[in-house]
Design a protein around this motif. Structure first.
Motif, short mmCIF file in Angstrom:
data_model
loop_
_atom_site.label_atom_id
_atom_site.label_comp_id
_atom_site.label_asym_id
_atom_site.label_seq_id
_atom_site.Cartn_x
_atom_site.Cartn_y
_atom_site.Cartn_z
N ALA A 196 0.85 -1.19 0.00
CA ALA A 196 0.00 0.00 0.00
C ALA A 196 0.89 1.24 0.00
CB ALA A 196 -0.92 0.01 1.22
N TYR A 197 0.67 2.12 -0.96
CA TYR A 197 1.47 3.33 -1.04
C TYR A 197 0.69 4.40 -1.79
CZ TYR A 197 2.47 1.30 -5.63
OH TYR A 197 2.35 0.73 -6.88
N GLU A 198 1.07 5.64 -1.53
CA GLU A 198 0.51 6.80 -2.23
C GLU A 198 1.55 7.28 -3.23
OE1 GLU A 198 -1.08 9.79 0.38
OE2 GLU A 198 -1.46 8.30 1.94
N ILE A 199 1.16 7.31 -4.49
CA ILE A 199 2.12 7.60 -5.54
C ILE A 199 2.40 9.09 -5.62
CG2 ILE A 199 0.60 7.99 -7.51
CD1 ILE A 199 2.47 5.89 -8.96
N ALA A 200 3.59 9.42 -6.07
CA ALA A 200 4.01 10.81 -6.26
C ALA A 200 5.10 10.83 -7.32
CB ALA A 200 4.49 11.42 -4.95
N VAL A 201 5.54 12.03 -7.69
CA VAL A 201 6.60 12.21 -8.69
C VAL A 201 7.65 13.12 -8.09
CG1 VAL A 201 7.18 13.25 -10.91
CG2 VAL A 201 5.19 11.77 -10.72
N GLU A 202 8.90 12.71 -8.21
CA GLU A 202 10.00 13.59 -7.83
C GLU A 202 10.67 14.08 -9.11
OE1 GLU A 202 12.91 11.62 -5.48
OE2 GLU A 202 13.29 10.02 -6.92
N THR A 203 10.76 15.38 -9.24
CA THR A 203 11.35 15.98 -10.43
C THR A 203 12.45 16.95 -10.01
OG1 THR A 203 10.86 17.20 -12.46
CG2 THR A 203 9.71 17.89 -10.48
N TYR A 204 13.26 17.38 -10.96
CA TYR A 204 14.39 18.25 -10.68
C TYR A 204 14.31 19.49 -11.57
CZ TYR A 204 16.29 14.23 -8.22
OH TYR A 204 16.47 13.19 -7.34
N VAL A 205 14.52 20.66 -10.97
CA VAL A 205 14.46 21.92 -11.70
C VAL A 205 15.80 22.63 -11.57
CG1 VAL A 205 11.98 22.15 -11.36
CG2 VAL A 205 13.53 23.18 -9.72
N ASP A 206 16.09 23.52 -12.51
CA ASP A 206 17.33 24.28 -12.50
C ASP A 206 17.32 25.32 -11.37
OD1 ASP A 206 18.37 22.96 -14.72
OD2 ASP A 206 17.27 24.26 -16.09
N PRO A 207 18.48 25.65 -10.85
CA PRO A 207 18.53 26.65 -9.77
C PRO A 207 17.93 27.99 -10.16
CG PRO A 207 20.62 25.47 -9.91
CD PRO A 207 19.81 25.05 -11.09
N ILE A 208 18.03 28.38 -11.44
CA ILE A 208 17.49 29.67 -11.86
C ILE A 208 15.97 29.70 -11.78
CG2 ILE A 208 17.30 29.08 -14.31
CD1 ILE A 208 18.29 31.90 -14.94
N ASP A 209 15.34 28.50 -11.85
CA ASP A 209 13.88 28.42 -11.81
C ASP A 209 13.33 28.20 -10.41
OD1 ASP A 209 13.81 28.71 -14.55
OD2 ASP A 209 13.97 26.55 -14.89
#
Length: 448
Positions: free
Chosen positions: A324-337
């Motif tokens: 049992a788990y709750e799904i999510a997304v880990e993403t990466y953004v540039d430092p300028i953003d």
């Protein structure tokens, strides 16, 4: 211009060239000119179309809570693999046995170690009870000694009182004897006088003389009795001191025995606590021979294999994926953003393997994207030079596919301000960041 310089020459027309004259005579040349003009007008018009600025990122599917992510199960103690109870892909419930290991340390190889330790604990507890009984007996002995001492002292004080009374009685008897001596002396002198006058016979004088001598002897005897009584008083006082010294010695000895017993009792209690701790540790260690699932899930991979292999404490045995788990997304953004995004902001997400048509500048006409909400932003830069952002499903939009697997790729798009296309091209060419955009919250009056 005054047209004075010799360098000024009249402008030449293109019609003087033969190739130009040849092209002007062709019909399709005029059509081509119209097409070029039309495309130019269309391109200039498209530069004024609206374009939604965005922050794109790439990442992977993960879980919302740390305890729902794939984890490895380690061995708490060192041991040798004896038996496997699962295989890769099996579903296990929380507490199910995964692996059995045997002991390899010589300090714990005794098969009756737990029972022997328990017997030691019981023996030490019996010793504690014996010391408690001994202390209780010594306390009763102290009470008996104290009671006997009080009786002896009371008896000695009574003897002192008797001695005082005896001295007083002997003193009175001595005073009476002195009085009798005075009377006998007076009677003797009177008898001599009367005898000299011829009124008393000589025998009467002799009787009075004998009585006088007896009275003098009685005084000496009475003085001796008085001295004896005084000596008895002194002896009674000495007896009190002797009794106090004797019973003080007895009390000291009993108290010394009591404190020795208490010391042994406390030392034995400490040994009992230590043995109980060892007994609990051995019991817990016996349970650690069976490596169990910490939560319900699927066995992903066996990191150790075979029978008879030894593993050290802290060694990972298998990896398990929670059921049992709750799904999510880990993403990466540039430092300028990073300054342009914040928690609670809406983003669009699409997943690898799912059909999508994405127009980054026109999100309304994109297909196959899902809504998400930013729930966490990492404040420390990741090894890849970007910042990690955690995105959860947007509850106000369609649910994410149930078939998504943990670790599969995902792309994200954080929507910002809407600007003309020419402005976006100019911004990109100059390397400027997107416009800062923050969703405004309407007041109650504006909502009405």
């Amino acid at each position: 211009m005054l047209n004075i310089s010799n360098n000024n020459k009249p402008k030449q027309s293109l019609a003087q060239f033969k190739s130009v004259r040849t092209l002007e005579s062709k019909v399709h040349y005029k059509i081509l000119n119209k097409i070029i003009v039309g495309i130019s007008i269309l391109g200039i018009a498209m530069l004024f179309l609206p374009w939604t600025q965005n922050i794109s990122g790439s990442g992977a599917v993960t879980t919302l809570k740390p305890n729902q992510r794939p984890q490895s199960i380690q061995s708490v103690i060192s041991g040798r693999i004896e038996k496997w109870y699962v295989q890769e892909g099996d579903f296990v419930q929380k507490g199910d046995t995964i692996l059995f290991i045997s002991e390899i340390k010589e300090d714990y190889m005794d098969p009756n170690l737990v029972q022997n330790t328990k017997n030691q604990v019981d023996a030490k507890k019996s010793a504690v009870n014996s010391y408690e009984s001994k202390v209780e007996s010594l306390e009763n002995q102290l009470k008996a000694i104290e009671a006997e001492k009080n009786l002896k002292l009371e008896q000695a004080y009574n003897k002192i009182k008797q001695a005082h009374l005896k001295i007083k009685s002997d003193s009175i008897d001595l005073v009476a004897a002195h009085t009798q001596l005075k009377i006998a002396t007076t009677q003797f002198n009177r008898a001599i006088k009367l005898n000299s006058e011829g009124l008393k016979p000589l025998t009467d004088v002799e009787e009075k003389k004998l009585k006088l001598q007896e009275t003098e002897a009685k005084i000496i005897n009475q003085e001796n009795k008085l001295l004896t009584s005084k000596n008895d008083l002194i002896n009674a006082k000495v007896e009190i001191n002797r009794i106090k010294a004797e019973y003080a010695e007895k009390v000291s000895k009993s108290q010394s025995d009591k404190f020795t017993a208490l010391s042994s009792q406390y030392d034995t209690k400490a040994q009992v606590r230590k043995l109980e701790n060892q007994y609990a540790n051995y019991s817990i260690r016996n349970d650690m021979y069976y490596i169990k699932a910490a939560q319900s899930g699927y066995i992903n991979r066996a990191l150790q294999s075979g029978i008879g292999e030894t593993v050290k404490e802290g060694t990972a045995i298998v990896t398990i994926m929670p059921a049992a788990y709750e799904i999510a997304v880990e993403t990466y953004v540039d430092p300028i953003d990073l300054p342009l995004i914040h928690r609670g902001e809406k983003v669009r997400v699409w997943f690898d393997g799912w059909p999508t048509i994405v127009f980054t500048g026109w999100p309304d006409i994109s297909y196959g994207t899902f809504g998400g909400t930013i729930v966490a932003i990492e404040n420390f830069i990741s090894p890849n030079g970007k910042y990690r952002v955690l995105i959860a499903p947007d509850k106000e939009e369609a649910k994410w596919p149930k078939e998504l697997s943990i670790g599969s790729g995902a792309q994200t798009l954080a929507l910002l301000d809407t600007v003309p296309i020419w402005f976006e091209i100019w911004r990109i060419l100059n390397g400027f960041p997107p416009n800062y955009y923050k969703q405004e919250t309407l007041t109650t009056k504006e909502k009405k």
